[in-house]
Structures are given as structure tokens and as C-alpha cells.
Write a protein that holds these residues in place. Sequence first.
Motif, PDB file in Angstrom:
ATOM      1  N   ASP A  37      75.590  23.259  41.714  1.00 14.86           N
ATOM      2  CA  ASP A  37      76.160  22.168  40.935  1.00 14.86           C
ATOM      3  C   ASP A  37      75.209  21.753  39.815  1.00 14.86           C
ATOM      4  O   ASP A  37      75.631  21.473  38.688  1.00 14.86           O
ATOM      5  CB  ASP A  37      76.450  20.974  41.839  1.00 14.86           C
ATOM      6  CG  ASP A  37      77.630  21.218  42.766  1.00 14.86           C
ATOM      7  OD1 ASP A  37      78.401  22.152  42.491  1.00 14.86           O
ATOM      8  OD2 ASP A  37      77.775  20.475  43.753  1.00 14.86           O
ATOM      9  N   GLU A  38      73.895  21.704  40.117  1.00 10.16           N
ATOM     10  CA  GLU A  38      72.906  21.331  39.111  1.00 10.16           C
ATOM     11  C   GLU A  38      72.809  22.367  37.992  1.00 10.16           C
ATOM     12  O   GLU A  38      72.635  22.021  36.821  1.00 10.16           O
ATOM     13  CB  GLU A  38      71.536  21.164  39.772  1.00 10.16           C
ATOM     14  CG  GLU A  38      71.459  20.002  40.757  1.00 10.16           C
ATOM     15  CD  GLU A  38      70.168  20.025  41.565  1.00 10.16           C
ATOM     16  OE1 GLU A  38      69.362  20.977  41.383  1.00 10.16           O
ATOM     17  OE2 GLU A  38      69.960  19.108  42.376  1.00 10.16           O
ATOM     18  N   LEU A  39      72.929  23.638  38.365  1.00 14.09           N
ATOM     19  CA  LEU A  39      72.757  24.722  37.398  1.00 14.09           C
ATOM     20  C   LEU A  39      74.060  25.134  36.715  1.00 14.09           C
ATOM     21  O   LEU A  39      74.043  25.900  35.755  1.00 14.09           O
ATOM     22  CB  LEU A  39      72.154  25.946  38.094  1.00 14.09           C
ATOM     23  CG  LEU A  39      70.775  25.756  38.718  1.00 14.09           C
ATOM     24  CD1 LEU A  39      70.368  27.007  39.493  1.00 14.09           C
ATOM     25  CD2 LEU A  39      69.736  25.431  37.648  1.00 14.09           C
ATOM     26  N   GLY A  40      75.186  24.658  37.225  1.00 13.57           N
ATOM     27  CA  GLY A  40      76.476  25.021  36.655  1.00 13.57           C
ATOM     28  C   GLY A  40      76.931  26.420  37.018  1.00 13.57           C
ATOM     29  O   GLY A  40      77.653  27.072  36.248  1.00 13.57           O
ATOM     30  N   VAL A  41      76.519  26.908  38.192  1.00 16.28           N
ATOM     31  CA  VAL A  41      76.917  28.236  38.647  1.00 16.28           C
ATOM     32  C   VAL A  41      78.247  28.144  39.387  1.00 16.28           C
ATOM     33  O   VAL A  41      78.338  27.435  40.397  1.00 16.28           O
ATOM     34  CB  VAL A  41      75.852  28.860  39.569  1.00 16.28           C
ATOM     35  CG1 VAL A  41      76.322  30.216  40.100  1.00 16.28           C
ATOM     36  CG2 VAL A  41      74.522  29.001  38.839  1.00 16.28           C
ATOM     37  N   PRO A  42      79.294  28.828  38.963  1.00 12.01           N
ATOM     38  CA  PRO A  42      80.570  28.800  39.691  1.00 12.01           C
ATOM     39  C   PRO A  42      80.438  29.484  41.050  1.00 12.01           C
ATOM     40  O   PRO A  42      79.924  30.604  41.140  1.00 12.01           O
ATOM     41  CB  PRO A  42      81.531  29.577  38.770  1.00 12.01           C
ATOM     42  CG  PRO A  42      80.879  29.549  37.420  1.00 12.01           C
ATOM     43  CD  PRO A  42      79.408  29.576  37.688  1.00 12.01           C
ATOM     44  N   LEU A  43      80.903  28.810  42.095  1.00 12.57           N
ATOM     45  CA  LEU A  43      80.880  29.350  43.447  1.00 12.57           C
ATOM     46  C   LEU A  43      82.311  29.541  43.940  1.00 12.57           C
ATOM     47  O   LEU A  43      83.131  28.633  43.838  1.00 12.57           O
ATOM     48  CB  LEU A  43      80.147  28.405  44.408  1.00 12.57           C
ATOM     49  CG  LEU A  43      78.699  28.038  44.089  1.00 12.57           C
ATOM     50  CD1 LEU A  43      78.153  27.131  45.166  1.00 12.57           C
ATOM     51  CD2 LEU A  43      77.826  29.285  43.933  1.00 12.57           C
ATOM     52  N   PHE A  44      82.569  30.722  44.494  1.00 16.14           N
ATOM     53  CA  PHE A  44      83.882  31.025  45.063  1.00 16.14           C
ATOM     54  C   PHE A  44      83.711  31.511  46.493  1.00 16.14           C
ATOM     55  O   PHE A  44      82.729  32.189  46.819  1.00 16.14           O
ATOM     56  CB  PHE A  44      84.596  32.118  44.259  1.00 16.14           C
ATOM     57  CG  PHE A  44      85.034  31.704  42.885  1.00 16.14           C
ATOM     58  CD1 PHE A  44      86.309  31.185  42.674  1.00 16.14           C
ATOM     59  CD2 PHE A  44      84.182  31.829  41.801  1.00 16.14           C
ATOM     60  CE1 PHE A  44      86.725  30.800  41.406  1.00 16.14           C
ATOM     61  CE2 PHE A  44      84.585  31.451  40.529  1.00 16.14           C
ATOM     62  CZ  PHE A  44      85.864  30.937  40.335  1.00 16.14           C
TER      63      PHE A  44
END
Length: 246
Positions: A216-223
Motif C-alpha cells: 500500500d505504501e509503495l503502490g504495488v498492485p496485489l492480486f
Amino acid sequence: MNSDGVPLRCPACRRDHVYVPPAYPCACGTPLAPPIQRGATPSPITHRTWTDTWVTVRCRACGRQSQWPQPELGCSCGAVLRVPVRPVTAPTGAKAAGHRQPRAGDRPPGGGDRPTEAPARAAFRPLTIRTARDAVTAAGLYLTWLGFGDVLHAEPPPASGIDLRGRDLVAQVDPTTRPASLKAVECLWLHAMTTSARSVHFSLAGYAPDARRRADELGVPLFVLDLTGTPQPVNGAARKLVSAGA
């Protein structure tokens, strides 16, 4: 078919959800969804095998009894929950039929907490996951559907852990039975930074809480991938990617 949402509470974080089971077409063409057991508590998936992830569903229209993917729900806390299904008794009489595995391309994805299709895109056609390689292939198909170009598998998988590459894209797919770690998310992000690419992470077993917070802090999309091959976004960056596309 009962398409009403079923209230569920995550036992890990106590968040409430309304789960709508995905409906797939029976061989006779009737939309069919697994019969969710109302009032039952979903259980976190901490260990996953390829043999215990199917449930028996019977079509009320034709009586056909088939094997369908076990319903699962990705909670926003990172837990992946197994949704209880009512047992199905064997059909009797002339309507009884043999088992049939669902095939990719039979149906569009559906159900609660599923990705929302961008208006300009056709429905995503998932690939049923049975092996670790299937998980990588399913993620690659999904990234192409989102609009990333030239998405290719890394053969053999490099030490960096990057399973998929595309134009301005690096992606990792974790097909193991343990939640993806903080280190995995940070390493993916760092690799993307050094190559000026976007990063996307997929996991079969969800994410550790610290991995989710860091993403969330780094803006990495998680699926999270379910065994139908349909990725489910579990953080804001992933939902934004689904909505806007690549």
C-alpha cells in the motif's frame, strides 16, 4: 440458482463481507453457482493442494452433477478464505450425469469481490489453475487483458523471481501455499524501480499483513488468484489498475 449475497465475516480481522458465489454455465446452459452454506464460518487457507479445491454442484435444471472450483474470498486484510458449501447428494433417475471439470472459456468471471471490467474491454476469459505453471499463464493472460503489451514468461525463471515481463512491466507470481512475504513485495518493487517499469504481484495464498501494508505504501498492485484463474484485487493499487487498465 440463488444469486443473493451471503454475509461472511473474516475470522482473521473480523471484517464483514457480502459474498456472491460465481455462476458458471452448466453443460445444459443453465447458470449454476455452488450452494453456499449460510451461517457457516469461512476458514483461512493456509495450505493449498490441487486435489481438495473442487466441490460437487448439481444443476437443478438437468440434474447433472459436476465438479466446480471451491469458492474463495480474498479479504482486504490479505487473508484468503475458503467459503463453506452445502453438501450435495447424488442425483437419481434419468437426469443423473457424469462429472465434468469446468473449462476455461466456458464462462465470464462473476461473483463478489471480483475485478470490475473496464468499459472498453471484453469479459476476461480465465484459465483454470491446476499447476504452478498454470498460475503464471493465468496471470499473464490477465495482464494482457488489462492492456499490457508483449507479456512474456521468463524461461527458465530467473533468480530475481520475475516471472512475467512486458512493455514497462515486471510481475511476480507466487504459486505456493504460504502468503507472499514482505521481502517478495519489496524486491519486486525495487526491481521495477531499477528498470523504470510497473510492478504487479499475484499470489495463490494471499499476503502477509506486513507485505500488504508495504505494498500500500509503495503502490504495488496485489492480486489473489483463485483456482478458476480469475485474479481478485486486494488493495487500492490493484483496484485502480483494474478500473483504469494499463
